[in-house]
Enzyme design. Structure first.
Site, PDB file in Angstrom:
ATOM      1  N   GLY A  37      -9.959  -0.919  -2.735  1.00 36.70           N
ATOM      2  CA  GLY A  37     -10.518   0.229  -3.379  1.00 36.70           C
ATOM      3  C   GLY A  37     -11.872   0.380  -3.280  1.00 36.70           C
ATOM      4  O   GLY A  37     -12.622  -0.398  -2.765  1.00 36.70           O
ATOM      5  N   SER A  38     -12.524   1.390  -3.958  1.00 42.38           N
ATOM      6  CA  SER A  38     -13.928   1.821  -3.577  1.00 42.38           C
ATOM      7  C   SER A  38     -14.855   0.793  -4.579  1.00 42.38           C
ATOM      8  O   SER A  38     -15.830   0.916  -4.315  1.00 42.38           O
ATOM      9  CB  SER A  38     -14.263   2.898  -3.942  1.00 42.38           C
ATOM     10  OG  SER A  38     -13.832   3.557  -5.079  1.00 42.38           O
ATOM     11  N   GLY A  89      -9.170  -3.506  -8.340  1.00 39.67           N
ATOM     12  CA  GLY A  89      -9.668  -2.562  -8.992  1.00 39.67           C
ATOM     13  C   GLY A  89      -8.589  -1.823  -9.884  1.00 39.67           C
ATOM     14  O   GLY A  89      -7.440  -2.552  -9.780  1.00 39.67           O
ATOM     15  N   ALA A  90      -8.529  -0.983 -10.309  1.00 38.73           N
ATOM     16  CA  ALA A  90      -7.399  -0.139 -11.481  1.00 38.73           C
ATOM     17  C   ALA A  90      -7.633   1.518 -11.288  1.00 38.73           C
ATOM     18  O   ALA A  90      -8.677   1.728 -11.176  1.00 38.73           O
ATOM     19  CB  ALA A  90      -7.046  -0.773 -12.685  1.00 38.73           C
ATOM     20  N   GLY A 102      -2.274   1.578  -7.604  1.00 39.20           N
ATOM     21  CA  GLY A 102      -1.627   2.216  -6.448  1.00 39.20           C
ATOM     22  C   GLY A 102      -2.100   3.440  -6.293  1.00 39.20           C
ATOM     23  O   GLY A 102      -1.745   4.213  -5.391  1.00 39.20           O
ATOM     24  N   GLY A 103      -3.460   3.870  -6.721  1.00 44.25           N
ATOM     25  CA  GLY A 103      -4.121   4.980  -6.244  1.00 44.25           C
ATOM     26  C   GLY A 103      -4.443   4.828  -4.859  1.00 44.25           C
ATOM     27  O   GLY A 103      -4.294   5.927  -3.992  1.00 44.25           O
ATOM     28  N   GLU A 110      -0.910  -5.653  -3.876  1.00 43.77           N
ATOM     29  CA  GLU A 110      -1.687  -6.133  -5.043  1.00 43.77           C
ATOM     30  C   GLU A 110      -1.025  -6.872  -5.951  1.00 43.77           C
ATOM     31  O   GLU A 110      -1.604  -7.791  -6.592  1.00 43.77           O
ATOM     32  CB  GLU A 110      -2.240  -4.880  -5.626  1.00 43.77           C
ATOM     33  CG  GLU A 110      -3.324  -4.158  -4.485  1.00 43.77           C
ATOM     34  CD  GLU A 110      -3.882  -2.723  -5.131  1.00 43.77           C
ATOM     35  OE1 GLU A 110      -4.835  -2.421  -4.440  1.00 43.77           O
ATOM     36  OE2 GLU A 110      -3.076  -2.405  -5.900  1.00 43.77           O
TER      37      GLU A 110
HETATM   38  C1  A5P Z   1      -5.140   0.660  -4.905  1.00 45.88           C
HETATM   39  O1  A5P Z   1      -3.744   0.818  -4.493  1.00 45.88           O
HETATM   40  C2  A5P Z   1      -5.171   0.704  -6.256  1.00 45.88           C
HETATM   41  O2  A5P Z   1      -4.594  -0.044  -6.948  1.00 45.88           O
HETATM   42  C3  A5P Z   1      -6.759   0.440  -6.240  1.00 45.88           C
HETATM   43  O3  A5P Z   1      -7.037  -0.755  -6.752  1.00 45.88           O
HETATM   44  C4  A5P Z   1      -7.105   1.542  -7.299  1.00 45.88           C
HETATM   45  O4  A5P Z   1      -6.986   2.789  -6.790  1.00 45.88           O
HETATM   46  C5  A5P Z   1      -8.671   1.382  -7.538  1.00 45.88           C
HETATM   47  O5  A5P Z   1      -9.557   2.283  -6.836  1.00 45.88           O
HETATM   48  P1  A5P Z   1     -11.090   2.630  -6.956  1.00 45.88           P
HETATM   49  O6  A5P Z   1     -11.904   1.076  -7.148  1.00 45.88           O
HETATM   50  O7  A5P Z   1     -11.395   2.979  -5.596  1.00 45.88           O
HETATM   51  O8  A5P Z   1     -11.281   3.572  -7.904  1.00 45.88           O
END
Ligand code: A5P
Length: 228
Positions: A37-38, A89-90, A102-103, A110
């Protein structure tokens, strides 16, 4: 009028602050799980810049490629076996440290990586803090064999709309976003989802997995430590 001279918007800046801060927990000799993630992007960048003597494993192809490009050593989860720390991240964090993840379609890998770690740290900007999980939706990774059957089983557990994402996971499976409204008991819902045949993994991470959350916002960076 903003006094931000970096050109970053405040949320992007908060993500960088949280991500870089968490890299401070990584020291020489550690086996490290790298999230996706970002926000955790900046943890990986910081580690690449600092170049500690570590071995890493990655939660996605994207993170694997980023870490390699920055000169970090990356091996498979089976090769590394156990982790001193994992940082990720979350998408939502509730007051009991339960997470929606899971975004970025990566929650199956993960969750495996987080489960391998002595310490699991989460990095977020403060927009991710919620009173109850649910508004984001709950990502579910689903085998392509019988997706409508799985979706019906998830609806029987209380989901309203279920949206299939256009992109598959790194594992080649479908990813759906199930909308349950606000979730009264995320740990219980996670246990029910885990019993659905064909549902590979869901994006609810129980707070019991989480050691601390690094949160960044306009007023700086703070840590929420899970009393567990
Ligand atoms: C990935 O599948 C997600 O669990 C990421 O950890 C989550 O979407 C966090 O993304 P950002 O840090 O980009 O908001």
């Amino acid at each position: 009028v903003s006094d931000d001279t970096t050109g970053q918007d405040p949320q992007t800046r908060a993500k960088e602050d949280a991500g870089r801060h968490a890299a401070g927990y990584v020291t020489d000799g550690m086996r490290v799980g790298l999230g996706t993630g970002s926000t955790v992007h900046w943890t990986i960048v910081e580690l690449g810049e600092r170049a500690p003597d570590i071995v890493c494993t990655a939660t996605s192809v994207q993170t694997h490629d980023l870490a390699l490009s920055l000169g970090l050593e990356v091996v498979s989860p089976d090769e590394i076996g156990h982790l001193d720390i994992a940082i990720d991240g979350a998408d939502e964090v509730d007051p009991s440290f339960n997470l929606t993840k899971g975004g970025g379609n990566a929650h199956t890998r993960e969750k495996i990586i987080a489960s391998m770690a002595d310490r699991f740290l989460v990095v977020v900007d403060d927009t991710k803090l919620v009173d109850q999980l649910g508004p984001f939706g709950t990502p579910i990774e689903v085998l392509g064999f019988a997706p409508a059957v799985v979706a019906a089983a998830v609806q029987a557990l209380g989901a309203g709309e279920i949206v299939t994402r256009p992109v598959r996971s790194d594992n080649g499976n479908l990813v759906m976003l199930a909308h349950f409204g606000t979730i009264a008991d995320p740990v219980a819902l996670g246990a029910r989802l885990a019993e659905v045949p064909g549902l590979v993994e869901h994006g609810i991470f129980p707070g019991s997995m989480v050691e601390r959350v690094v949160v960044a916002g306009a007023d700086g960076t703070r840590e929420l430590v899970n009393p567990r």
